[in-house]
Design a protein around this motif. Structure first.
Motif, PDB file in Angstrom:
ATOM      1  N   MET A   1       0.846  -1.198   0.000  1.00 40.88           N
ATOM      2  CA  MET A   1       0.000   0.000   0.000  1.00 40.88           C
ATOM      3  C   MET A   1       0.879   1.245   0.000  1.00 40.88           C
ATOM      4  N   ASN A   2       0.371   2.328  -0.611  1.00 46.93           N
ATOM      5  CA  ASN A   2       1.105   3.580  -0.697  1.00 46.93           C
ATOM      6  C   ASN A   2       0.691   4.548   0.408  1.00 46.93           C
ATOM      7  N   ASN A   3       1.487   5.598   0.588  1.00 44.10           N
ATOM      8  CA  ASN A   3       1.142   6.638   1.547  1.00 44.10           C
ATOM      9  C   ASN A   3      -0.090   7.416   1.097  1.00 44.10           C
ATOM     10  N   ASN A   4      -0.826   7.939   2.066  1.00 39.71           N
ATOM     11  CA  ASN A   4      -1.948   8.839   1.818  1.00 39.71           C
ATOM     12  C   ASN A   4      -1.868   9.978   2.830  1.00 39.71           C
ATOM     13  N   GLU A   5      -2.400  11.139   2.459  1.00 46.93           N
ATOM     14  CA  GLU A   5      -2.574  12.232   3.410  1.00 46.93           C
ATOM     15  C   GLU A   5      -4.008  12.728   3.314  1.00 46.93           C
ATOM     16  N   ILE A   6      -4.537  13.188   4.460  1.00 46.50           N
ATOM     17  CA  ILE A   6      -5.964  13.481   4.573  1.00 46.50           C
ATOM     18  C   ILE A   6      -6.198  14.896   5.098  1.00 46.50           C
ATOM     19  N   LEU A   7      -7.150  15.580   4.478  1.00 47.21           N
ATOM     20  CA  LEU A   7      -7.681  16.835   5.002  1.00 47.21           C
ATOM     21  C   LEU A   7      -9.166  16.631   5.246  1.00 47.21           C
ATOM     22  N   TYR A   8      -9.637  16.991   6.445  1.00 52.58           N
ATOM     23  CA  TYR A   8     -11.036  16.766   6.811  1.00 52.58           C
ATOM     24  C   TYR A   8     -11.572  17.962   7.575  1.00 52.58           C
ATOM     25  N   LEU A   9     -12.684  18.522   7.092  1.00 53.60           N
ATOM     26  CA  LEU A   9     -13.322  19.653   7.748  1.00 53.60           C
ATOM     27  C   LEU A   9     -14.766  19.315   8.088  1.00 53.60           C
ATOM     28  N   TYR A  10     -15.165  19.634   9.315  1.00 57.69           N
ATOM     29  CA  TYR A  10     -16.579  19.603   9.663  1.00 57.69           C
ATOM     30  C   TYR A  10     -16.875  20.780  10.576  1.00 57.69           C
ATOM     31  N   ASP A  11     -18.133  21.182  10.640  1.00 52.53           N
ATOM     32  CA  ASP A  11     -18.449  22.304  11.499  1.00 52.53           C
ATOM     33  C   ASP A  11     -19.378  21.887  12.626  1.00 52.53           C
ATOM     34  N   ALA A  12     -19.428  22.739  13.639  1.00 53.25           N
ATOM     35  CA  ALA A  12     -20.224  22.477  14.839  1.00 53.25           C
ATOM     36  C   ALA A  12     -20.958  23.757  15.199  1.00 53.25           C
ATOM     37  N   LYS A  13     -22.269  23.654  15.324  1.00 52.64           N
ATOM     38  CA  LYS A  13     -23.103  24.812  15.622  1.00 52.64           C
ATOM     39  C   LYS A  13     -23.959  24.525  16.846  1.00 52.64           C
TER      40      LYS A  13
END
Length: 291
Positions: A1-13
């Motif tokens: 398997m190869n490397n992966n990088e992750i960006l994740y955004l969620y909001d909270a109200k």
């Protein structure tokens, strides 16, 4: 398997993304910067619970509805070989684990890791009193009064890494990463509790490289939030500038195999000052949308 990088955004109200037990369960904060914080363990809990709901067995969970420690959990295993553990416990394949074995520890270092999330905007807390309809232990027949702490609005960003070399050691599968993608899209909404209602995933990128050594670094360094009002209270009051992120990915296009993604239409994305669709902004890449 190869490397992966992750960006994740969620909001909270008007909810509590991650209560701090040392602070009366107030949302975790960097008070000097007025930044809301969320631990990696909170995010992993969402993912684990989502996988458990889908019918996958996981290591970090209770037994028969009761909380147990790691030793109590291992007593439930049919076998205790590395092969059995990695074949049957998907969260160990992802995140690793330390398991007590006859006075010693069996340790798996997980290939999927996140650092702490933080809000891209300055966050204000809301404090209110709540009254229980049940009497308190002190004999108060009118019910107990407590405090309820929430954020008014927080747009939270996480960064994560998948190590290709560690993935080989824990037998992480491509199918596991596809389940991770779905968990990032659906877990927070589907597993909402009273304190967590009001959280929605807004953006996700999993950049899969062509090898097991490429790392570009924290993607949050290449995005910036533009706020249209002084005190943000809603996703419609901000836009996310992804200009530098797109440029960073373009500069390393020859190292990238695929990009797995989803983007909520309520989050406005901009490149060089103009609103863009994420699919259009990354049109030169092999894109896979998370359904």
């Amino acid at each position: 398997m190869n490397n992966n990088e992750i960006l994740y955004l969620y909001d909270a109200k008007l909810c509590n993304p991650n209560g701090d037990p040392d602070e009366e369960n107030r949302p975790r904060m960097d008070y000097e910067r007025e930044i809301n914080l969320v631990s990696d363990l909170r995010l992993k809990r969402y993912i684990r619970d989502y996988l458990l709901d889908l019918g996958y067995d996981i290591f970090v969970r209770g037994v028969d509805g009761k909380t147990v420690n790691a030793e109590g959990r291992t007593k439930e295993f049919k076998e205790f070989t590395d092969e059995w553990i990695l074949d049957n416990l998907i969260d160990v394949r992802m995140f690793g684990a330390t398991m007590p074995v006859k006075g010693d520890n069996k340790t798996f270092i997980g290939p999927v890791q996140f650092n702490w999330g933080y809000s891209l905007n300055k966050v204000e807390l809301l404090e209110s009193s709540i009254t229980s309809h049940f009497s308190s232990d002190t004999g108060n027949s009118q019910g107990a009064i407590g405090k309820d702490y929430r954020v008014k609005y927080s747009l939270i960003a996480f960064f994560g890494v998948v190590s290709g070399k560690r993935a080989e050691k824990t037998k992480l599968k491509e199918e596991d990463l596809q389940l991770l993608d779905k968990a990032m899209k659906y877990a927070i909404v589907n597993l909402a509790t009273r304190s967590k209602v009001g959280q929605y995933p807004r953006l996700y990128l999993r950049v899969e490289y062509k090898d097991s050594h490429t790392i570009l670094g924290d993607f949050r360094d290449y995005i910036s939030l533009n706020e249209r009002v002084e005190n943000v209270r809603d996703i419609e009051e901000v836009s996310l500038d992804i200009t530098r992120l797109v440029e960073k990915l373009d500069e390393n296009k020859d190292k990238i195999n695929r990009i797995f993604y989803f983007a909520d239409s309520s989050l406005e994305l901009t490149v060089n000052g103009s609103r863009v669709d994420l699919k259009e902004a990354l049109k030169d890449f092999n894109l896979v949308e998370v359904e």
